[in-house]
Design an enzyme around this catalytic site. Sequence first.
Site, PDB file in Angstrom:
ATOM      1  CG  ASP B 226       4.257   3.953   3.770  1.00 37.50           C
ATOM      2  OD1 ASP B 226       3.966   3.353   2.542  1.00 37.50           O
ATOM      3  OD2 ASP B 226       4.036   4.889   4.226  1.00 37.50           O
ATOM      4  CE  LYS B 252       2.641   8.263  -2.675  1.00 35.78           C
ATOM      5  NZ  LYS B 252       3.009   9.774  -2.652  1.00 35.78           N
TER       6      LYS B 252
HETATM    7  C1  LIG Z   1       6.003   7.007   2.345  1.00 39.77           C
HETATM    8  C2  LIG Z   1       4.408   7.354   2.078  1.00 39.77           C
HETATM    9  N1  LIG Z   1       3.533   6.666   2.759  1.00 39.77           N
HETATM   10  C3  LIG Z   1       2.398   6.912   2.205  1.00 39.77           C
HETATM   11  C4  LIG Z   1       1.917   8.098   1.378  1.00 39.77           C
HETATM   12  C5  LIG Z   1       0.471   8.078   0.976  1.00 39.77           C
HETATM   13  O1  LIG Z   1       0.387   7.847  -0.289  1.00 39.77           O
HETATM   14  P1  LIG Z   1      -1.338   8.077  -0.736  1.00 39.77           P
HETATM   15  O2  LIG Z   1      -1.321   9.563  -0.718  1.00 39.77           O
HETATM   16  O3  LIG Z   1      -1.471   7.739  -2.503  1.00 39.77           O
HETATM   17  O4  LIG Z   1      -2.358   7.360  -0.050  1.00 39.77           O
HETATM   18  C6  LIG Z   1       2.913   8.523   0.786  1.00 39.77           C
HETATM   19  C7  LIG Z   1       2.811   9.518  -0.291  1.00 39.77           C
HETATM   20  O5  LIG Z   1       2.363  10.592  -0.129  1.00 39.77           O
HETATM   21  C8  LIG Z   1       4.333   8.363   1.039  1.00 39.77           C
HETATM   22  O6  LIG Z   1       5.309   9.007   0.537  1.00 39.77           O
END
Ligand SMILES: Cc1ncc(COP(=O)(O)O)c(C=O)c1O
Lengths: 140, 437
Positions: B226, B252
């Site tokens: 991730d 992000k």
């Molecule tokens: C480590 C991590 N993984 C996954 C996500 C999920 O991102 P998204 O909501 O853009 O799918 C986030 C953010 O919220 C995150 O900080």
Amino acid sequence: MENKTFYNEILTDHNLHPGHKHALDDANMVMEGVNPSCGDDIFLNLKVENGIIADGSFQGDGCAISQASADMMLDLIIGKTKEEALELSDIFLRMIKGEASEDELELLEEASVLKDISHMPARVKCAVLGWHTLGEMIKN
Amino acid sequence: MCREQQAGSRCDNKRSEFAPQTEERFAAQGAEIRKDFPIFNIPGENSGQIVYLDNAATSQKPHCVIEAERKFYERENANPLRGLYSLAEEATREYEEARKTVADFIGADDSSEIIFTRNATEGLNLAAYCLTELLLKEGDEIAVSIMEHHSNLLPWQQAARHAGASLKFIECDKNGVITDEAFEAAISEKTKILAMTHISNVLGCKNDLKKYSDFCRDRGIILVADGAQSVPHIPVNVKELGVDFLSFSGHKMFGPMGIGVLYGRKSLLEQMPPFLCGGEMIESVTRESAVYAQIPHKFEAGTVNAAGAAALAEAVRYIKKTGFDTIQERERCLTEFAMKRMKQIPGVNIIGSPDAALHNGIISFTLEGVHPHDTASILDADRIGVRAGHHCAQPLLAHLGIPSCTRVSLAFYNTCEEIELFADSLSQIRRKMGYGE
Ligand SMILES: Cc1ncc(COP(=O)(O)O)c(C=O)c1O
């Protein structure tokens, strides 16, 4: 952004020194209320005799708004009939939506300091947790 | 201010000679960078600027990114990959070029290894679902770290349920460190998949993916990483890391919402069944069956977010133009400064390592006697935006024994001045909540 004065003395005092946060051994109505967004988790305990709320307390953890709101609510409803308590709950919930009259707000006494919570939509659930639990409890 | 917090960092070497200039340079550089971001430059007296310290939730967008999305709709809008006329071809070209830009950015061999998704969450779900179909059997094991965001946990819970496999947790200590013993305790001959975040969105710590990928390769374990919190802030090269999958979100990394990326190793993507089915992902369809398109299109069913992809490519160019050396230097200095100021405030307890260099701009904390939601609301009254709650990582918080916390997350466009404002506001909170000094 009118929450500058939101955490006022009344609220913080009820949070730090709640008068009704304790166990209630002779309670005959107990209900849990949970607000997953803040992780607030309270138990409302009431002792109801002949339709009158003779005593009440709450236990559990949560943010200052949920704790203070529950404490102020108990100040208000102890000694009232179930119907009167429901009526106050209704006024409180309408106050949060900005739909309560000035006269009604007076009936809420200190609890009316939470009027401006509508400026903080993310926190509305905290303020209504105790009242919501009370309503559920009495109606069921 | 920034002079002191650079102790121990690279900037330190020059300190005695250049310290005042360094501080000024840092501030001037910040001011210059902020000109790129319309949200920091809203005209009018009411703009009363927000101190934005919630960058791990979503970043702000530079003007060029917003323009890129707009340009697509104004000049190139047609359904990509479908139309046979020149406008549609232009849209297709823009979309596929964006894919190439992203592939280069993360060091993928081939742009067919880049699948556009909506966000990191969708990419992780895609990987979990398709790998389950491809290789997961009853009795197999999936190893996940305890610090995963729910987005890299729930898809694996589902996968395990569907296949009759089981989930094994890799524990970390309170600083986020995973020891070799803790890692190996979660791995067995039955392990088929390892799901791990690159940087934790709560602790800010970085996992050594290279070490884990070496381990996995020898044992035929697939590593799904991730990258949501790493790709925006540090150089990430999928070849060097050796991961099989890497998922991240455009929003992000200074790009728009609604576009994300899943990198997948070509040999695996080719074997995997599709995720969503429908238009755009087929070669031919009969009444009973279909021949699926080649990768990456096999995994991009339905009309794609071409404008988002174009704007994401612009975000990548913006990052490259700014340079990771600048981004990392600024974020490291800001993190050190913020932690130093926070440690001076009575009642503040920083979660994770005491060493700022191991936080990657993410600082979660609790304030004694004050619920994190109250902390966030009071900071908000001073127009400071932070996140509070469980940060979509409930198992980690339970593991650390913390019901919830407040999180500051920094980006290179933040300034020391903003951190001063935050620290001043934070230092008033216990008093505002009725505690004596
Ligand atoms: C480590 C991590 N993984 C996954 C996500 C999920 O991102 P998204 O909501 O853009 O799918 C986030 C953010 O919220 C995150 O900080």
